[in-house]
Motif scaffolding. Structure first.
Motif, PDB file in Angstrom:
ATOM      1  N   PHE A 430       0.911  -1.263   0.093  1.00  0.00           N
ATOM      2  CA  PHE A 430       0.067  -0.045   0.001  1.00  0.00           C
ATOM      3  C   PHE A 430       0.743   1.411  -0.013  1.00  0.00           C
ATOM      4  O   PHE A 430       0.255   2.447  -0.294  1.00  0.00           O
ATOM      5  CB  PHE A 430      -0.777   0.080   1.169  1.00  0.00           C
ATOM      6  N   VAL A 431       2.037   1.090   0.452  1.00  0.00           N
ATOM      7  CA  VAL A 431       2.847   2.250   0.688  1.00  0.00           C
ATOM      8  C   VAL A 431       3.142   3.284  -0.713  1.00  0.00           C
ATOM      9  O   VAL A 431       2.740   4.422  -0.519  1.00  0.00           O
ATOM     10  CB  VAL A 431       4.361   1.734   1.147  1.00  0.00           C
ATOM     11  N   ARG A 432       3.306   2.362  -1.786  1.00  0.00           N
ATOM     12  CA  ARG A 432       3.387   3.244  -2.857  1.00  0.00           C
ATOM     13  C   ARG A 432       2.266   4.020  -3.119  1.00  0.00           C
ATOM     14  O   ARG A 432       2.308   5.025  -3.711  1.00  0.00           O
ATOM     15  CB  ARG A 432       4.039   2.360  -4.085  1.00  0.00           C
ATOM     16  N   ILE A 433       1.114   3.258  -3.241  1.00  0.00           N
ATOM     17  CA  ILE A 433      -0.112   4.064  -3.671  1.00  0.00           C
ATOM     18  C   ILE A 433      -0.319   5.181  -2.744  1.00  0.00           C
ATOM     19  O   ILE A 433      -0.747   6.220  -3.134  1.00  0.00           O
ATOM     20  CB  ILE A 433      -1.337   2.829  -3.116  1.00  0.00           C
ATOM     21  N   GLU A 486      -4.742  -0.111  -8.526  1.00  0.00           N
ATOM     22  CA  GLU A 486      -2.995  -0.177  -8.331  1.00  0.00           C
ATOM     23  C   GLU A 486      -2.751  -1.463  -7.592  1.00  0.00           C
ATOM     24  O   GLU A 486      -1.713  -2.026  -7.770  1.00  0.00           O
ATOM     25  CB  GLU A 486      -2.828   1.038  -7.277  1.00  0.00           C
ATOM     26  N   LEU A 487      -3.597  -1.876  -6.623  1.00  0.00           N
ATOM     27  CA  LEU A 487      -3.384  -3.201  -5.846  1.00  0.00           C
ATOM     28  C   LEU A 487      -3.397  -4.415  -6.831  1.00  0.00           C
ATOM     29  O   LEU A 487      -2.731  -5.377  -6.760  1.00  0.00           O
ATOM     30  CB  LEU A 487      -4.820  -3.358  -4.935  1.00  0.00           C
ATOM     31  N   ARG A 488      -4.440  -4.121  -7.849  1.00  0.00           N
ATOM     32  CA  ARG A 488      -4.389  -5.260  -9.003  1.00  0.00           C
ATOM     33  C   ARG A 488      -3.075  -5.358  -9.652  1.00  0.00           C
ATOM     34  O   ARG A 488      -2.787  -6.592 -10.125  1.00  0.00           O
ATOM     35  CB  ARG A 488      -5.657  -5.039  -9.985  1.00  0.00           C
ATOM     36  N   ARG A 489      -2.346  -4.313  -9.824  1.00  0.00           N
ATOM     37  CA  ARG A 489      -0.995  -4.421 -10.211  1.00  0.00           C
ATOM     38  C   ARG A 489      -0.107  -5.308  -9.711  1.00  0.00           C
ATOM     39  O   ARG A 489       0.968  -5.834 -10.238  1.00  0.00           O
ATOM     40  CB  ARG A 489      -0.429  -3.047 -10.454  1.00  0.00           C
ATOM     41  N   ASN A 490      -0.181  -5.523  -8.284  1.00  0.00           N
ATOM     42  CA  ASN A 490       0.600  -6.208  -7.424  1.00  0.00           C
ATOM     43  C   ASN A 490       0.499  -7.798  -7.720  1.00  0.00           C
ATOM     44  O   ASN A 490      -0.770  -8.239  -7.757  1.00  0.00           O
ATOM     45  CB  ASN A 490       0.206  -5.999  -5.980  1.00  0.00           C
ATOM     46  N   GLY A 494      -2.495  -9.265  -4.781  1.00  0.00           N
ATOM     47  CA  GLY A 494      -3.256  -7.908  -4.904  1.00  0.00           C
ATOM     48  C   GLY A 494      -4.649  -7.950  -5.766  1.00  0.00           C
ATOM     49  O   GLY A 494      -5.663  -7.333  -5.168  1.00  0.00           O
ATOM     50  N   LYS A 495      -4.512  -8.773  -6.541  1.00  0.00           N
ATOM     51  CA  LYS A 495      -5.822  -8.855  -7.641  1.00  0.00           C
ATOM     52  C   LYS A 495      -6.957  -9.560  -6.874  1.00  0.00           C
ATOM     53  O   LYS A 495      -8.099  -9.230  -6.670  1.00  0.00           O
ATOM     54  CB  LYS A 495      -5.495  -9.857  -8.735  1.00  0.00           C
ATOM     55  N   LEU A 496      -6.626 -10.552  -5.906  1.00  0.00           N
ATOM     56  CA  LEU A 496      -7.501 -11.182  -5.018  1.00  0.00           C
ATOM     57  C   LEU A 496      -8.312 -10.206  -4.005  1.00  0.00           C
ATOM     58  O   LEU A 496      -9.410 -10.222  -3.947  1.00  0.00           O
ATOM     59  CB  LEU A 496      -7.137 -12.535  -4.451  1.00  0.00           C
ATOM     60  N   ALA A 497      -7.326  -9.579  -3.621  1.00  0.00           N
ATOM     61  CA  ALA A 497      -7.788  -8.626  -2.439  1.00  0.00           C
ATOM     62  C   ALA A 497      -8.626  -7.473  -2.856  1.00  0.00           C
ATOM     63  O   ALA A 497      -9.534  -7.146  -2.412  1.00  0.00           O
ATOM     64  CB  ALA A 497      -6.481  -8.041  -1.700  1.00  0.00           C
ATOM     65  N   ALA A 498      -8.348  -6.841  -4.129  1.00  0.00           N
ATOM     66  CA  ALA A 498      -9.050  -5.672  -4.394  1.00  0.00           C
ATOM     67  C   ALA A 498     -10.015  -6.461  -4.939  1.00  0.00           C
ATOM     68  O   ALA A 498     -11.307  -5.518  -5.019  1.00  0.00           O
ATOM     69  CB  ALA A 498      -8.082  -5.222  -5.824  1.00  0.00           C
TER      70      ALA A 498
END
Ligand SMILES: [Zn+2]
Length: 529
Positions: A430-433, A486-490, A494-498
């Motif tokens: 999350f930090v970068r976002i 942005e999370l989905r890029r991880n 990240g995709k699942l969480a988003a």
């Protein structure tokens, strides 16, 4: 504990006596270099002495149980250290199950090894040979803090780093201020004592929290006053803290600009998020703090934070510090990574191991710390703090390297987890976002955005994106979409969480000032566990 026992007169008399000795001694740069070289030369001897007395000679030591389970005698460790060095011995011990993770170290979890279960309390890890006056708490952002003993011999051992750290930064002559919390956090008072111990008393102590906000106990309030007045009676220049809240960074910026004007230089020790606040306040108000120095650690030192500090013409000198261990490293600012520090290998040994992070599809190169300083408040043998990063030996040509500090650490982050609706993601994703994507889109500073982990009455955890009212109008749905995108890029879950969070509305947006515990504005405000 009862107040009567907290105010043990003998302990206070002893503290006054020790304070006098502590403050009478002024550590010069030359003495600092000599002592640190000697400690580097004696690291094997110190390590073995700690293992022999603090573990094998200490029946209550949790490490002793692990060593016995693995059938490891003191002689085995001694011969391996003499043959292959400390780090090789630590790797072997780790492979045999001799390590503890942070939750075990804090006594929050039982230790399970080789089919056996050991119940531990955090005091089981205390150094049994330490004279402590009272307990202090670390200013941990990840937990309610850890109980640590306060001992002046340990303080003095740490003070020896200070002349060197200032010399490397070219800041030996600049007046020093600190913007750090009062007791029960140890950070402010220890800064005050360390700088005094090297003959550079702090000129100004700002505290970002007042005693009522942190609900300081009577013991802490008295201890603070006692240390300051007993120190003054010994002739030391110890200043009292002045409350300056997180929204009043301009006051600190004014002090820095005035001090620079009067004395030709100025330094401030504080958490990185507060450095950013001071620099922004200076820029917005046309105050000149160029050429001043910032020192500090306690939270990740990111590129975005560094940029904000350098925009004001100041320099950032990261420190790596964990209360339970002490001063782990400092920067020489000659290297590409903004958080690069030299490891203080005279007082700490560090090995790494690749580990999976629970509930997140990621593995990190976690740090395992071992204390080498005989005055260390805690005995640490392969203790996994929840930090990870890169360790390497690199040539930089600075004074620290010349003395023998050759290992560097950088990209230091915590693998503490963020959880929402049962989905967990490594928090640093999350930090970068929060520090780059959102400020670039909507403006405002790094410290205007925060992700807060919250738990409701029914035990449901949600994540709340906090945006300071100082940032202008923001479309909340658009913000959420940006975060999910942005999370989905991880790649790491990240995709699942988003996907989950966008459906069940786990992420909310609130317009308020970011929350702070113990004076830091953490980008990720994790729920207290
Ligand atoms: Zn260097």
């Amino acid at each position: 504990m009862k107040i009567s026992s907290l105010l043990d007169g003998r302990k206070y008399a002893r503290l006054a006596l020790d304070l006098r000795g502590f403050l009478r001694n002024t550590i010069t740069l030359e003495q600092s270099k000599q002592l640190l070289s000697a400690r580097l030369q004696n690291r094997e001897k110190n390590f073995l002495s700690l293992v022999r007395k603090g573990i094998y000679g200490n029946p209550g030591s949790p490490y002793l149980k692990l060593l016995q389970l693995a059938g490891c005698e003191f002689g085995d460790i001694e011969s391996q250290v003499n043959r292959d060095g400390i780090e090789a011995a630590l790797q072997k011990l780790h492979a045999e199950g001799i390590y503890v993770n942070w939750e075990e170290f804090k006594g929050k979890k039982e230790i399970i090894r080789g089919g056996k279960t050991f119940k531990v309390h955090e005091r089981d890890f205390d150094n049994p040979f330490l004279e402590s006056y009272y307990q202090v708490r670390s200013s941990g952002t990840r937990s309610a803090g850890t109980r640590t003993q306060f001992d002046l011999r340990h303080r003095s051992d740490i003070s020896y780093y200070y002349p060197l750290v200032l010399a490397v930064a070219n800041a030996l002559d600049a007046p020093m201020g600190i913007w750090m919390p009062t007791l029960p956090s140890i950070t402010g008072i220890s800064g005050l004592l360390h700088y005094c111990n090297i003959g550079k008393p702090v000129s100004k102590w700002f505290t970002p929290v007042d005693e009522n906000q942190v609900q300081a106990s009577l013991k802490d309030r008295l201890a603070l006053r006692y240390i300051i007045y007993a120190g003054r009676l010994s002739g030391a220049k110890l200043v009292k803290p002045e409350y300056v809240s997180l929204v009043e960074a301009i006051k600190v910026a004014h002090w820095m600009a005035d001090t620079k004007k009067r004395f030709g230089g100025c330094s401030l020790t504080c958490f990185p998020s507060l450095m950013v606040k001071v620099c922004q306040a200076a820029m917005e108000n046309g105050l000149d703090i160029s050429g001043t120095h910032f020192f500090g650690g306690g939270e990740p030192f990111t590129e975005a934070k560094c940029r904000e500090i350098e925009a004001a013409g100041a320099t950032a000198n990261p420190r790596y510090w964990i209360t339970e261990i002490g001063f782990i490293g400092c920067s020489c600012r000659r290297l590409p990574a903004v958080d690069d520090v030299h490891l203080f290998s005279d007082s700490v040994a560090l090995i790494q191991h690749q580990r999976k992070v629970e509930h997140a599809d990621i593995s990190v190169n976690a740090f395992l710390f071992t204390s080498l300083m005989t005055s260390s408040p805690k005995i640490m043998l392969n203790v996994e703090s929840d930090d990870y990063g890169v360790m390497e030996t690199r040539h930089c040509g600075c004074l620290l390297e010349e003395l023998g500090f050759k290992e560097h650490l950088y990209n230091i982050r915590s693998f503490a987890k963020m959880t929402g609706s049962g989905m967990t993601i490594i928090g640093s994703d999350f930090v970068r976002i929060l520090e780059e994507v959102l400020p670039q889109k909507y403006g405002g500073a790094v410290t205007d955005y925060q992700l807060l982990e919250e738990e409701d009455e029914r035990g449901q955890t949600s994540l709340c994106l906090i945006i300071s009212p100082d940032v202008g109008a923001v479309d909340e749905n658009e913000v959420k979409d940006i975060v999910f995108e942005e999370l989905r890029r991880n790649t790491y879950g990240g995709k699942l969480a988003a996907g989950f969070w966008s459906q069940v509305n786990t992420l909310c947006v609130k317009r308020m000032h970011p929350k702070s515990s113990s004076g830091k504005i953490a980008t990720l405000h994790l729920m207290k566990r």
